[in-house]
Design a protein around this motif. Structure first.
Motif, short mmCIF file in Angstrom:
data_model
loop_
_atom_site.label_atom_id
_atom_site.label_comp_id
_atom_site.label_asym_id
_atom_site.label_seq_id
_atom_site.Cartn_x
_atom_site.Cartn_y
_atom_site.Cartn_z
N LEU A 164 -27.67 -28.27 26.42
CA LEU A 164 -28.70 -28.66 27.37
C LEU A 164 -29.16 -30.06 27.01
N LEU A 165 -29.16 -30.96 27.97
CA LEU A 165 -29.60 -32.33 27.75
C LEU A 165 -30.90 -32.56 28.50
N GLY A 166 -31.98 -32.73 27.76
CA GLY A 166 -33.28 -33.02 28.36
C GLY A 166 -33.48 -34.52 28.45
N THR A 167 -33.69 -35.01 29.65
CA THR A 167 -33.73 -36.46 29.89
C THR A 167 -35.14 -36.96 30.24
N VAL A 179 -17.01 -26.46 26.63
CA VAL A 179 -18.44 -26.33 26.34
C VAL A 179 -19.18 -26.96 27.52
N GLY A 180 -20.05 -26.19 28.13
CA GLY A 180 -20.81 -26.68 29.27
C GLY A 180 -21.89 -27.65 28.86
N LEU A 181 -22.18 -28.61 29.73
CA LEU A 181 -23.28 -29.56 29.54
C LEU A 181 -24.14 -29.51 30.79
N ALA A 224 -29.87 -27.75 22.24
CA ALA A 224 -30.74 -28.56 23.09
C ALA A 224 -30.78 -29.98 22.53
N LEU A 225 -30.54 -30.94 23.41
CA LEU A 225 -30.65 -32.36 23.07
C LEU A 225 -31.86 -32.90 23.81
N CYS A 242 -36.87 -26.86 27.87
CA CYS A 242 -37.64 -25.98 27.00
C CYS A 242 -37.57 -24.53 27.47
N ARG A 243 -37.80 -24.31 28.73
CA ARG A 243 -37.78 -22.95 29.27
C ARG A 243 -36.39 -22.33 29.18
N THR A 244 -35.37 -23.10 29.55
CA THR A 244 -34.00 -22.59 29.54
C THR A 244 -33.53 -22.27 28.13
N PHE A 245 -33.82 -23.16 27.18
CA PHE A 245 -33.46 -22.93 25.78
C PHE A 245 -34.08 -21.63 25.28
#
Length: 122
Positions: free
Chosen positions: A68-71, A91-93, A117-118, A102-105
């Motif tokens: 998960l990439l948080g931008t 590996v999915g991005l 999580a990035l 935050c919620r998804t993680f």
């Protein structure tokens, strides 16, 4: 925004976020991070524009199913060439804003998924 913890107390969980910060297990972080269910560490890129192929390729050592990439406050999508090593390893991005990350993680770690999580603050 404050988030509520799940019953998965042995795993990292995002417990809050706001402008320029996230909280993991009630600890505040102001810089870019890599967060796994069991580890929190600093991440090299400071801004979205700083992302490089190596930033994603190095994640393969963590053996994630999904990254998960948080931008930040708005969703930004990295160029596919940056994450081609992840794609080649199946590996999915998924890019999303910080709140969604935050919620998804939290949901995925409660399901015992291998998620990374990035978090970019800028």
């Amino acid at each position: 925004m404050k988030l509520h913890r799940t019953t998965a107390t042995h795993l990292n969980q995002f417990t809050g976020y706001g402008e320029g910060y996230v909280m993991v297990n009630e600890e505040r972080f102001d810089g870019s991070l890599i967060v796994t269910p069991t580890e929190v560490r600093e991440w090299r890129p400071v801004r979205f524009e700083d992302l490089q192929e190596d930033d994603f390729a190095s994640l393969l050592a963590l053996a994630p199913e999904l990254v998960l990439l948080g931008t930040g406050e708005r969703i930004r999508f990295p160029h596919p060439r940056l994450s081609r090593d992840l794609a080649a390893a199946h590996v999915g991005l998924d890019a999303m804003d910080t709140g969604a990350l935050c919620r998804t993680f939290n949901i995925l770690t409660a399901e015992e998924r291998k998620v990374v999580a990035l978090v970019l603050m800028a």
